[in-house]
Design a protein around this motif. Structure first.
Motif, PDB file in Angstrom:
ATOM      1  N   ARG A 220      27.604  42.437  48.153  1.00  0.00           N
ATOM      2  CA  ARG A 220      28.254  43.005  48.472  1.00  0.00           C
ATOM      3  C   ARG A 220      27.618  44.498  47.117  1.00  0.00           C
ATOM      4  N   GLU A 221      27.369  45.996  48.266  1.00  0.00           N
ATOM      5  CA  GLU A 221      26.901  46.578  46.750  1.00  0.00           C
ATOM      6  C   GLU A 221      28.300  47.836  46.880  1.00  0.00           C
ATOM      7  N   ALA A 222      28.730  48.477  45.673  1.00  0.00           N
ATOM      8  CA  ALA A 222      29.150  49.604  45.909  1.00  0.00           C
ATOM      9  C   ALA A 222      28.203  50.756  46.984  1.00  0.00           C
TER      10      ALA A 222
ATOM     11  N   LEU B 143      31.842  56.882  45.529  1.00  0.00           N
ATOM     12  CA  LEU B 143      32.952  56.772  44.882  1.00  0.00           C
ATOM     13  C   LEU B 143      33.582  57.588  43.597  1.00  0.00           C
TER      14      LEU B 143
ATOM     15  N   ASP C 144      33.404  53.736  39.384  1.00  0.00           N
ATOM     16  CA  ASP C 144      32.263  53.055  39.687  1.00  0.00           C
ATOM     17  C   ASP C 144      33.018  51.338  40.363  1.00  0.00           C
ATOM     18  N   ILE C 145      32.510  50.403  40.657  1.00  0.00           N
ATOM     19  CA  ILE C 145      33.191  49.614  40.916  1.00  0.00           C
ATOM     20  C   ILE C 145      31.418  48.435  40.780  1.00  0.00           C
ATOM     21  N   ARG C 146      32.378  47.144  40.349  1.00  0.00           N
ATOM     22  CA  ARG C 146      31.247  47.028  39.903  1.00  0.00           C
ATOM     23  C   ARG C 146      32.090  45.416  39.833  1.00  0.00           C
TER      24      ARG C 146
ATOM     25  N   ILE D  62      36.721  41.810  39.283  1.00  0.00           N
ATOM     26  CA  ILE D  62      36.318  43.465  40.002  1.00  0.00           C
ATOM     27  C   ILE D  62      36.257  44.370  38.866  1.00  0.00           C
TER      28      ILE D  62
ATOM     29  N   TRP E  12      37.481  44.074  47.692  1.00  0.00           N
ATOM     30  CA  TRP E  12      36.114  44.807  47.640  1.00  0.00           C
ATOM     31  C   TRP E  12      36.661  45.926  48.648  1.00  0.00           C
ATOM     32  N   ASP E  13      36.892  45.252  50.053  1.00  0.00           N
ATOM     33  CA  ASP E  13      36.885  46.669  51.048  1.00  0.00           C
ATOM     34  C   ASP E  13      37.553  47.922  50.780  1.00  0.00           C
TER      35      ASP E  13
ATOM     36  N   LEU F 281      36.704  49.866  48.239  1.00  0.00           N
ATOM     37  CA  LEU F 281      35.672  50.931  48.512  1.00  0.00           C
ATOM     38  C   LEU F 281      36.753  51.939  49.790  1.00  0.00           C
TER      39      LEU F 281
ATOM     40  N   ARG G  38      36.605  56.066  47.949  1.00  0.00           N
ATOM     41  CA  ARG G  38      36.008  57.119  48.200  1.00  0.00           C
ATOM     42  C   ARG G  38      36.171  58.587  47.923  1.00  0.00           C
TER      43      ARG G  38
END
Length: 203
Positions: free
Chosen positions: A13-15, A19, A22-24, A115, A179-180, A183, A187
Motif C-alpha cells: 500500500r502507498e498513500a 492527502l 502525511d500517512i505512512r 500508522i 488504511w483505506d 485515505l 483527502r
C-alpha cells in the motif's frame, strides 16, 4: 530451514499525494506487552534497570529513554517500544530481571500495525472516526489513549505537536481497513474544520 521474515500487512500500500496529512506505516518498531504490579517496588526497579526509565504510572501517559518508550495501557500493563531488531534481546533481559517477580512479558510486535499521521490536520482527520475531543489539553505530546476508532479497537499515541505526529495502533487484521479509512477521510477534498464557516465544496 528458512529464517522467519517479517512482512508488513500494508507492504503493497502507498498513500496518494492528495492527502491533507502525511500517512505512512511504521515497520521498524518492536513491541513488548509488559505486565506487573506498579505497587511492587522490585518489579518497578527491575523494569527501570533494563529499560533505563521509570514505567509511567499516570493514566494515559508515556515515558521515553533513547530508543525505548513505555506506553501506559492500564494500572498493571505497559506497551514497551523498541527497534524491531532489538526486541528479542530486550525481552530476554526483561525476563531475566523479572525472575522470581510476579510479572509477564511477551513479544507482540506482529500483533499490531502502526500508522503514523503527520501534519497540522492530523487531529481533524482522526476526529472523523472518534468521539474523543482531540483538541483538548488532555491530548498533548506523550498522551496515550485506547479508543474505538472507525468502529474498531485502536490505540492512539501523540508523539509530538506543532506539527502533530500521531501514531495509530490497530490490530494487524484491521490494517487495510484502517488504511483505506484514513485515505478516504484524509483527502484534501474531504478536509474540514470543526469550528467556523466551512468553505463550499468545489463543483
Amino acid at each position: 530451514m528458512s529464517d522467519v521474515r517479517f512482512e508488513s500487512a500494508l507492504a503493497a500500500r502507498e498513500a496518494p499525494k492528495d492527502l491533507a496529512v502525511d500517512i505512512r506505516e511504521i515497520t521498524t518498531r518492536g513491541m513488548i506487552d509488559l505486565r506487573g504490579l506498579a505497587s511492587d517496588s522490585k518489579f518497578m526497579a527491575a523494569a527501570k534497570e533494563v529499560l533505563g526509565l521509570d514505567l509511567p504510572t499516570a493514566p494515559r501517559s508515556s515515558a521515553a529513554w533513547g530508543e525505548i518508550q513505555a506506553l501506559w495501557l492500564s494500572t498493571d500493563q505497559w506497551l514497551i517500544l523498541c527497534p524491531r531488531a532489538k526486541t528479542a534481546e530486550l525481552l530476554g533481559n526483561l525476563r531475566q530481571a523479572f525472575e522470581g517477580i510476579h510479572s509477564f512479558a511477551v513479544d507482540v510486535s506482529d500483533m499490531r500495525t502502526i500508522i503514523r499521521l503527520e501534519g497540522d490536520d492530523a487531529r481533524f482527520v482522526l476526529l472523523k472516526g472518534s468521539s474523543l475531543d482531540l483538541l483538548s489539553s488532555d491530548y498533548e505530546a506523550g498522551a496515550v489513549r485506547r479508543l474505538r476508532f472507525a468502529e474498531i479497537a485502536a490505540l492512539l499515541h501523540i508523539v509530538s505537536q506543532k506539527p502533530d505526529v500521531i501514531d495509530l495502533y490497530v490490530f494487524r487484521s484491521y490494517a487495510n481497513y484502517a488504511w483505506d479509512w484514513l485515505l478516504a477521510n484524509g483527502r484534501s477534498a474531504a478536509a474540514i474544520r470543526p469550528f467556523g464557516r466551512q468553505a463550499p465544496p468545489a463543483v
